[in-house]
Design a protein around this motif. Structure first.
Motif, PDB file in Angstrom:
ATOM      1  N   ASP A 189       0.887  -1.163   0.000  1.00  7.26           N
ATOM      2  CA  ASP A 189       0.000   0.000   0.000  1.00  7.26           C
ATOM      3  C   ASP A 189       0.926   1.215   0.000  1.00  7.26           C
ATOM      4  O   ASP A 189       1.480   1.589   1.037  1.00  7.26           O
ATOM      5  CB  ASP A 189      -0.890  -0.013   1.235  1.00  7.26           C
ATOM      6  CG  ASP A 189      -1.896   1.134   1.239  1.00  7.26           C
ATOM      7  OD1 ASP A 189      -1.649   2.166   0.576  1.00  7.26           O
ATOM      8  OD2 ASP A 189      -2.927   1.011   1.911  1.00  7.26           O
ATOM      9  N   PHE A 190       1.099   1.812  -1.176  1.00  2.00           N
ATOM     10  CA  PHE A 190       2.184   2.781  -1.391  1.00  2.00           C
ATOM     11  C   PHE A 190       1.610   4.075  -1.948  1.00  2.00           C
ATOM     12  O   PHE A 190       0.903   4.068  -2.964  1.00  2.00           O
ATOM     13  CB  PHE A 190       3.198   2.188  -2.382  1.00  2.00           C
ATOM     14  CG  PHE A 190       4.440   3.006  -2.574  1.00  2.00           C
ATOM     15  CD1 PHE A 190       5.506   2.878  -1.700  1.00  2.00           C
ATOM     16  CD2 PHE A 190       4.547   3.914  -3.621  1.00  2.00           C
ATOM     17  CE1 PHE A 190       6.662   3.625  -1.874  1.00  2.00           C
ATOM     18  CE2 PHE A 190       5.693   4.663  -3.803  1.00  2.00           C
ATOM     19  CZ  PHE A 190       6.762   4.520  -2.922  1.00  2.00           C
ATOM     20  N   THR A 191       1.873   5.182  -1.261  1.00  2.00           N
ATOM     21  CA  THR A 191       1.485   6.509  -1.733  1.00  2.00           C
ATOM     22  C   THR A 191       2.742   7.328  -1.975  1.00  2.00           C
ATOM     23  O   THR A 191       3.568   7.485  -1.077  1.00  2.00           O
ATOM     24  CB  THR A 191       0.593   7.237  -0.716  1.00  2.00           C
ATOM     25  OG1 THR A 191      -0.576   6.461  -0.465  1.00  2.00           O
ATOM     26  CG2 THR A 191       0.182   8.608  -1.243  1.00  2.00           C
ATOM     27  N   LEU A 192       2.863   7.843  -3.187  1.00  2.00           N
ATOM     28  CA  LEU A 192       4.023   8.645  -3.568  1.00  2.00           C
ATOM     29  C   LEU A 192       3.618  10.112  -3.627  1.00  2.00           C
ATOM     30  O   LEU A 192       2.563  10.457  -4.162  1.00  2.00           O
ATOM     31  CB  LEU A 192       4.533   8.192  -4.937  1.00  2.00           C
ATOM     32  CG  LEU A 192       5.840   8.834  -5.425  1.00  2.00           C
ATOM     33  CD1 LEU A 192       7.010   8.352  -4.576  1.00  2.00           C
ATOM     34  CD2 LEU A 192       6.079   8.490  -6.898  1.00  2.00           C
ATOM     35  N   ILE A 193       4.487  10.971  -3.090  1.00  2.00           N
ATOM     36  CA  ILE A 193       4.275  12.421  -3.183  1.00  2.00           C
ATOM     37  C   ILE A 193       5.409  12.982  -4.036  1.00  2.00           C
ATOM     38  O   ILE A 193       6.520  13.184  -3.551  1.00  2.00           O
ATOM     39  CB  ILE A 193       4.264  13.095  -1.806  1.00  2.00           C
ATOM     40  CG1 ILE A 193       3.381  12.332  -0.823  1.00  2.00           C
ATOM     41  CG2 ILE A 193       3.774  14.544  -1.945  1.00  2.00           C
ATOM     42  CD1 ILE A 193       3.375  12.906   0.582  1.00  2.00           C
ATOM     43  N   PRO A 194       5.160  13.212  -5.322  1.00  2.00           N
ATOM     44  CA  PRO A 194       6.212  13.676  -6.222  1.00  2.00           C
ATOM     45  C   PRO A 194       6.337  15.193  -6.231  1.00  2.00           C
ATOM     46  O   PRO A 194       5.585  15.913  -5.554  1.00  2.00           O
ATOM     47  CB  PRO A 194       5.730  13.153  -7.579  1.00  2.00           C
ATOM     48  CG  PRO A 194       4.237  13.239  -7.478  1.00  2.00           C
ATOM     49  CD  PRO A 194       3.900  12.932  -6.037  1.00  2.00           C
ATOM     50  N   LEU A 195       7.272  15.672  -7.037  1.00  2.00           N
ATOM     51  CA  LEU A 195       7.472  17.107  -7.187  1.00  2.00           C
ATOM     52  C   LEU A 195       6.213  17.817  -7.675  1.00  2.00           C
ATOM     53  O   LEU A 195       6.031  19.012  -7.397  1.00  2.00           O
ATOM     54  CB  LEU A 195       8.615  17.388  -8.167  1.00  2.00           C
ATOM     55  CG  LEU A 195       9.999  16.859  -7.787  1.00  2.00           C
ATOM     56  CD1 LEU A 195      11.010  17.220  -8.875  1.00  2.00           C
ATOM     57  CD2 LEU A 195      10.456  17.416  -6.440  1.00  2.00           C
TER      58      LEU A 195
END
Length: 300
Positions: A189-195
């Motif tokens: 369960d992976f949430t990415l916060i990109p630029l």
């Protein structure tokens, strides 16, 4: 082990780092976050410095959170520190006390595994503020323990935005693209916060004044760290406050625009590309609301 339902038990994996330090100070002072450990990785600067900085941040916050040193180098390439932004000490020259205790271990992966196995499955969150080396090693060494993670929230990557270490590459992912590829493929369960999102969260001089005005030690330290960030920009706002977005999203998801995207990692460039791994991605945020939340969290 039991914890009230409203409290998230968290391991912070980090390479402090100016914005890492602000994120950690916010998390350590938040009533809804129980930081079980801080694990360190080489990234913004070398491992000995990131580990010392984690201890210094805990000392300033007045807590005895265990610090475990982790990976000293990426899985498949040489380290490329960012001392031009974060300074030789990693904290922009801002004065922090020395650690009050030595690192509990030099085996971050083993420490993460032990914490996960000591708690019920899906009760521990992992907040990744740096390269994903330690998490990738955990997936390789102890996949059953990694499967017990409730969710991972990580700052990294650039989806539709330009990169900051190449046309499409962002520092955390590009520093160890092999690790990032392993993590994206793991089915967590992976949430990415990109630029795409983090570049929207910046501070101005009035915000720094407001932090100082709280009179609270973590807020004053954060103000000084942001002031150090201004030395790297000519504008009226600081460099983006990338890493605070991780604990902010954990506690305030309503202030983020989160979608699902199919992504993968280009190992050569370190860029995110379209791919088969469906993950949650924060593509925008409510900057005024999050600045207010961050100010309140640091200042009380």
């Amino acid at each position: 082990m039991t914890t009230p339902a409203h409290v998230n038990i968290v391991i912070i994996d980090t390479d402090p780092g100016i914005d890492d330090a602000i994120a950690i100070l916010y998390a350590l002072g938040h009533d809804g976050i129980d930081v079980a450990a801080i694990t360190t990785v080489a990234g913004n600067i070398g491992l000995s410095v990131t580990t010392r900085n984690a201890g210094r941040i805990c000392a300033l916050a007045g807590v005895d959170t265990p610090v475990h040193a982790g990976a000293a180098a990426p899985l498949g390439r040489e380290a490329r520190p960012e001392t031009g932004i974060h300074g030789n000490d990693g904290l922009g020259g801002v004065e922090f006390p020395e650690p009050t205790t030595a690192p509990r271990s030099h085996d971050a992966v083993g420490a993460i595994q032990a914490i996960l196995e000591a708690h019920p499955p899906q009760s521990i969150d992992l907040h990744c503020l740096g390269p994903l080396t330690n998490l990738a090693l955990l997936l390789q060494r102890a996949p059953a323990a990694a499967a017990r993670i409730r969710r991972v929230i990580a700052m990294g990557g650039a989806v539709d935005e330009p990169g900051n270490v190449g046309p499409k590459a962002e520092f955390n992912i590009a520093h160890d693209p092999h690790a990032a590829a392993i993590v994206l493929a793991a089915g967590l369960d992976f949430t990415l916060i990109p630029l795409d999102a983090t570049r929207q969260l910046r501070a101005d001089a009035a915000y720094i004044t407001a932090l100082h005005a709280t009179g609270h030690t973590p807020a004053i330290a954060a103000a000084e760290l942001i002031e150090a960030y201004f030395t790297a920009t000519d504008g009226a706002e600081s460099r983006p406050l990338h890493d605070p977005c991780v604990p902010l999203l954990a506690q305030n998801p309503r202030h983020f625009r989160i979608i699902e995207r199919g992504l993968a990692v280009d190992i050569e460039s370190g860029a995110l590309i379209e791919g088969p791994h469906r993950i949650k991605v924060a593509m925008g945020l409510d900057a005024p609301a999050l600045r207010a939340v961050l100010l309140q969290g640091l200042g009380t």
